[in-house]
Motif scaffolding. Sequence first.
Motif, PDB file in Angstrom:
ATOM      1  N   LYS A  11      27.594  23.485 -33.048  1.00  0.00           N
ATOM      2  CA  LYS A  11      28.055  24.828 -33.413  1.00  0.00           C
ATOM      3  C   LYS A  11      28.022  25.702 -32.168  1.00  0.00           C
ATOM      4  CE  LYS A  11      26.583  27.140 -37.163  1.00  0.00           C
ATOM      5  NZ  LYS A  11      25.703  28.031 -37.966  1.00  0.00           N
ATOM      6  N   GLN A  12      29.171  26.265 -31.798  1.00  0.00           N
ATOM      7  CA  GLN A  12      29.290  27.003 -30.542  1.00  0.00           C
ATOM      8  C   GLN A  12      29.899  28.383 -30.801  1.00  0.00           C
ATOM      9  OE1 GLN A  12      28.490  25.691 -27.334  1.00  0.00           O
ATOM     10  NE2 GLN A  12      27.589  23.929 -28.384  1.00  0.00           N
ATOM     11  N   TYR A  13      29.179  29.439 -30.369  1.00  0.00           N
ATOM     12  CA  TYR A  13      29.662  30.799 -30.512  1.00  0.00           C
ATOM     13  C   TYR A  13      30.365  31.253 -29.225  1.00  0.00           C
ATOM     14  CZ  TYR A  13      26.646  31.215 -34.661  1.00  0.00           C
ATOM     15  OH  TYR A  13      26.053  31.057 -35.869  1.00  0.00           O
ATOM     16  N   ARG A  14      30.715  32.529 -29.201  1.00  0.00           N
ATOM     17  CA  ARG A  14      31.365  33.113 -28.020  1.00  0.00           C
ATOM     18  C   ARG A  14      30.442  34.147 -27.374  1.00  0.00           C
ATOM     19  NH1 ARG A  14      36.784  31.543 -28.148  1.00  0.00           N
ATOM     20  NH2 ARG A  14      37.458  30.808 -30.188  1.00  0.00           N
ATOM     21  N   LEU A  15      30.562  34.285 -26.084  1.00  0.00           N
ATOM     22  CA  LEU A  15      29.745  35.224 -25.324  1.00  0.00           C
ATOM     23  C   LEU A  15      30.254  36.653 -25.467  1.00  0.00           C
ATOM     24  CD1 LEU A  15      29.534  33.062 -22.116  1.00  0.00           C
ATOM     25  CD2 LEU A  15      27.523  33.801 -23.427  1.00  0.00           C
ATOM     26  N   SER A  16      29.350  37.602 -25.406  1.00  0.00           N
ATOM     27  CA  SER A  16      29.729  39.011 -25.396  1.00  0.00           C
ATOM     28  C   SER A  16      30.062  39.443 -23.968  1.00  0.00           C
ATOM     29  CB  SER A  16      28.580  39.869 -25.923  1.00  0.00           C
ATOM     30  OG  SER A  16      27.480  39.832 -25.030  1.00  0.00           O
ATOM     31  N   ASP A  17      30.771  40.544 -23.854  1.00  0.00           N
ATOM     32  CA  ASP A  17      31.063  41.106 -22.532  1.00  0.00           C
ATOM     33  C   ASP A  17      29.773  41.507 -21.828  1.00  0.00           C
ATOM     34  OD1 ASP A  17      33.766  40.739 -22.958  1.00  0.00           O
ATOM     35  OD2 ASP A  17      34.106  42.808 -23.652  1.00  0.00           O
ATOM     36  N   GLU A  18      28.814  42.011 -22.593  1.00  0.00           N
ATOM     37  CA  GLU A  18      27.535  42.416 -22.000  1.00  0.00           C
ATOM     38  C   GLU A  18      26.815  41.212 -21.402  1.00  0.00           C
ATOM     39  OE1 GLU A  18      23.329  44.665 -23.132  1.00  0.00           O
ATOM     40  OE2 GLU A  18      24.822  44.288 -24.695  1.00  0.00           O
TER      41      GLU A  18
ATOM     42  N   ALA B  14      41.420  29.247 -29.449  1.00  0.00           N
ATOM     43  CA  ALA B  14      41.630  30.567 -30.057  1.00  0.00           C
ATOM     44  C   ALA B  14      40.798  30.720 -31.320  1.00  0.00           C
ATOM     45  CB  ALA B  14      43.106  30.781 -30.367  1.00  0.00           C
ATOM     46  N   GLN B  15      40.576  29.603 -32.029  1.00  0.00           N
ATOM     47  CA  GLN B  15      39.795  29.649 -33.265  1.00  0.00           C
ATOM     48  C   GLN B  15      39.286  28.245 -33.570  1.00  0.00           C
ATOM     49  OE1 GLN B  15      42.686  31.064 -36.110  1.00  0.00           O
ATOM     50  NE2 GLN B  15      43.418  29.015 -36.574  1.00  0.00           N
ATOM     51  N   THR B  16      38.380  28.166 -34.544  1.00  0.00           N
ATOM     52  CA  THR B  16      37.857  26.863 -34.957  1.00  0.00           C
ATOM     53  C   THR B  16      38.811  26.214 -35.954  1.00  0.00           C
ATOM     54  OG1 THR B  16      36.654  27.714 -36.880  1.00  0.00           O
ATOM     55  CG2 THR B  16      35.535  27.827 -34.749  1.00  0.00           C
ATOM     56  N   LEU B  17      38.495  24.985 -36.327  1.00  0.00           N
ATOM     57  CA  LEU B  17      39.318  24.283 -37.310  1.00  0.00           C
ATOM     58  C   LEU B  17      39.323  24.993 -38.660  1.00  0.00           C
ATOM     59  CD1 LEU B  17      38.312  20.587 -36.500  1.00  0.00           C
ATOM     60  CD2 LEU B  17      40.508  21.697 -36.020  1.00  0.00           C
ATOM     61  N   LYS B  18      38.281  25.767 -38.915  1.00  0.00           N
ATOM     62  CA  LYS B  18      38.210  26.529 -40.162  1.00  0.00           C
ATOM     63  C   LYS B  18      38.816  27.923 -40.007  1.00  0.00           C
ATOM     64  CE  LYS B  18      34.099  24.157 -41.937  1.00  0.00           C
ATOM     65  NZ  LYS B  18      32.700  24.308 -42.420  1.00  0.00           N
TER      66      LYS B  18
ATOM     67  N   ARG C 129      38.003  30.359 -37.693  1.00  0.00           N
ATOM     68  CA  ARG C 129      37.122  31.439 -37.265  1.00  0.00           C
ATOM     69  C   ARG C 129      37.343  31.748 -35.793  1.00  0.00           C
ATOM     70  NH1 ARG C 129      31.278  31.642 -40.054  1.00  0.00           N
ATOM     71  NH2 ARG C 129      31.326  33.463 -38.677  1.00  0.00           N
ATOM     72  N   ALA C 130      37.748  32.971 -35.506  1.00  0.00           N
ATOM     73  CA  ALA C 130      37.977  33.371 -34.115  1.00  0.00           C
ATOM     74  C   ALA C 130      36.690  33.809 -33.416  1.00  0.00           C
ATOM     75  CB  ALA C 130      38.999  34.516 -34.080  1.00  0.00           C
ATOM     76  N   ASP C 131      35.610  34.071 -34.199  1.00  0.00           N
ATOM     77  CA  ASP C 131      34.350  34.503 -33.596  1.00  0.00           C
ATOM     78  C   ASP C 131      33.512  33.330 -33.114  1.00  0.00           C
ATOM     79  OD1 ASP C 131      33.929  33.636 -36.244  1.00  0.00           O
ATOM     80  OD2 ASP C 131      32.063  34.793 -36.390  1.00  0.00           O
ATOM     81  N   ARG C 132      33.977  32.116 -33.353  1.00  0.00           N
ATOM     82  CA  ARG C 132      33.271  30.931 -32.891  1.00  0.00           C
ATOM     83  C   ARG C 132      34.199  30.064 -32.055  1.00  0.00           C
ATOM     84  NH1 ARG C 132      29.867  28.799 -38.226  1.00  0.00           N
ATOM     85  NH2 ARG C 132      28.714  30.747 -38.591  1.00  0.00           N
ATOM     86  N   CYS C 133      33.596  29.184 -31.279  1.00  0.00           N
ATOM     87  CA  CYS C 133      34.388  28.235 -30.514  1.00  0.00           C
ATOM     88  C   CYS C 133      34.482  26.891 -31.228  1.00  0.00           C
ATOM     89  CB  CYS C 133      33.762  28.040 -29.137  1.00  0.00           C
ATOM     90  SG  CYS C 133      34.641  26.874 -28.104  1.00  0.00           S
ATOM     91  N   TRP C 134      33.409  26.512 -31.919  1.00  0.00           N
ATOM     92  CA  TRP C 134      33.384  25.251 -32.650  1.00  0.00           C
ATOM     93  C   TRP C 134      32.416  25.375 -33.812  1.00  0.00           C
ATOM     94  CZ3 TRP C 134      36.945  21.710 -32.282  1.00  0.00           C
ATOM     95  CH2 TRP C 134      36.747  20.441 -32.831  1.00  0.00           C
ATOM     96  N   GLU C 135      32.705  24.661 -34.892  1.00  0.00           N
ATOM     97  CA  GLU C 135      31.837  24.747 -36.077  1.00  0.00           C
ATOM     98  C   GLU C 135      30.626  23.826 -35.920  1.00  0.00           C
ATOM     99  OE1 GLU C 135      32.131  26.837 -38.390  1.00  0.00           O
ATOM    100  OE2 GLU C 135      34.188  27.530 -38.203  1.00  0.00           O
TER     101      GLU C 135
END
Length: 461
Positions: A374-381, A449-453, A455-461
């Motif tokens: 499960k992989q999320y995305r980094l914030s600008d901060e 751009a999005q996960t298989l499900k 979700r644009a807020d994640r990179c992978w489920e």
Amino acid sequence: MSRVPAALTALTMALLLCSGSALAKKDAETGAEPNTQVPAGSRHYAATGFPDRLVASPAQDAARGFSVAWRTDTSVKAPVLEWVLAGDSPDVGTPTRITATTQALTTELGASHHHRADITGLQPDTLYLWRVQGQNTWSAWNQLRTAGRADQPLTLLYFGDTQNKNLSHVSRVMRAGIKAAPDARLSLFAGDLVSGGDGQDDSEWGEWFAAAGWLPQETAVAPAIGNHEYFEEFEDTPQERRVLGRHWPVTFALPRNGVDAADTSTYWFDYQGVRIAVLDGTSALDLGTAKAQAAWLDTVLADNPHPWSIVLLHQPFYSPREGRENTELRDVLLPVVRRHQVDLVLQGHDHTYGRRGEGQGATPQFVVTVAGPKQYRLSDEARATMAPVGEDTQLFQVLKIDPSHLRYEARTVTGRLYDGFELTRGTDGRKQKTELTQGRIAPRDCTRAQTLKGRADRCWE
């Protein structure tokens, strides 16, 4: 005794199995891989008379003892653990026997008994054999070396959240860690070992142990608890509350020296010149125990006789994921970390990679990492305040520690160096940091751009 609880339990289990089946069907429709490899309704990981889920954990003084937890079915009520000094002959001699304490647990896979034995009075830096009993059978003999003296070099492994698809994807991370550090004596985990809450909790734990292989028997395992080791009771009602999951207190045989407000999920131990304190971020944030944990941590770190200190917890003080601010951790617990100049703070939860220091000093160094898929995305901060950072990357960490040096390496699952630094301790106790840049690969970003499900807020489920 009333039959209503049993009926409710059966109904709950049925609903959970249906929920798990629905989730598996949804995954199949989207092309996403299911969370476990267990077909719906399978009892593959149900308890039997054979001992399984064996895991050793350090005693408070890891040079003098360790504890073991294991599981059987309910036919085994008071099993024993046997231990003996390791030798080169199959004739192990006459072992010492310890009768275990036992706790019952009922899950979607039925009833089981979880056992614990504490081994004390051992010698430092000594290899021991141990095995545990089942129903008319035994486990394999396992070898575990106690911690050495404070001046001896130590190698340990650290893994961020495993959580999802443990057998399918996490197993290779653990294997890679063992291959990279075959001399590791200790393995730390950031919490969220399983996902939970999908009706397959016991199967998920079964797959975590299957993924770990021999690591939990031949290194001492010390995990932090994550929010996924809790569950939401009375969810979506005014009575909703966070409750400790039933697996956590029985799955690991951890030191019993934590803060009273979180006595099964906080603890500390000494391991060869390092004091390691383990916090419960979920309890601090959601159950109001931050102040109690801060007072406890202050006491634990105040009398640290060792040159190094590590704090391990699930939720990070500085989150690399967008929209997450663990303010109470920073307000209440972070001042204790700063005051005692903790060297390394190991964290998970945010399913990305990020490291940052604080101020002009070499310590503390704060690390957030992830082992699972499960992989999320980094914030600008995070990109502005942490270096290096990373997305879409499964990692493990190797630490090598002696009285004068703490060397930290984060490696990808294929073994490539992603991050590294070394802390050097002078004769005056001051520490300097040197970045390890040779051979380090470029930071990785998510290109999806999005996960298989979807979700644009994640990179992978």
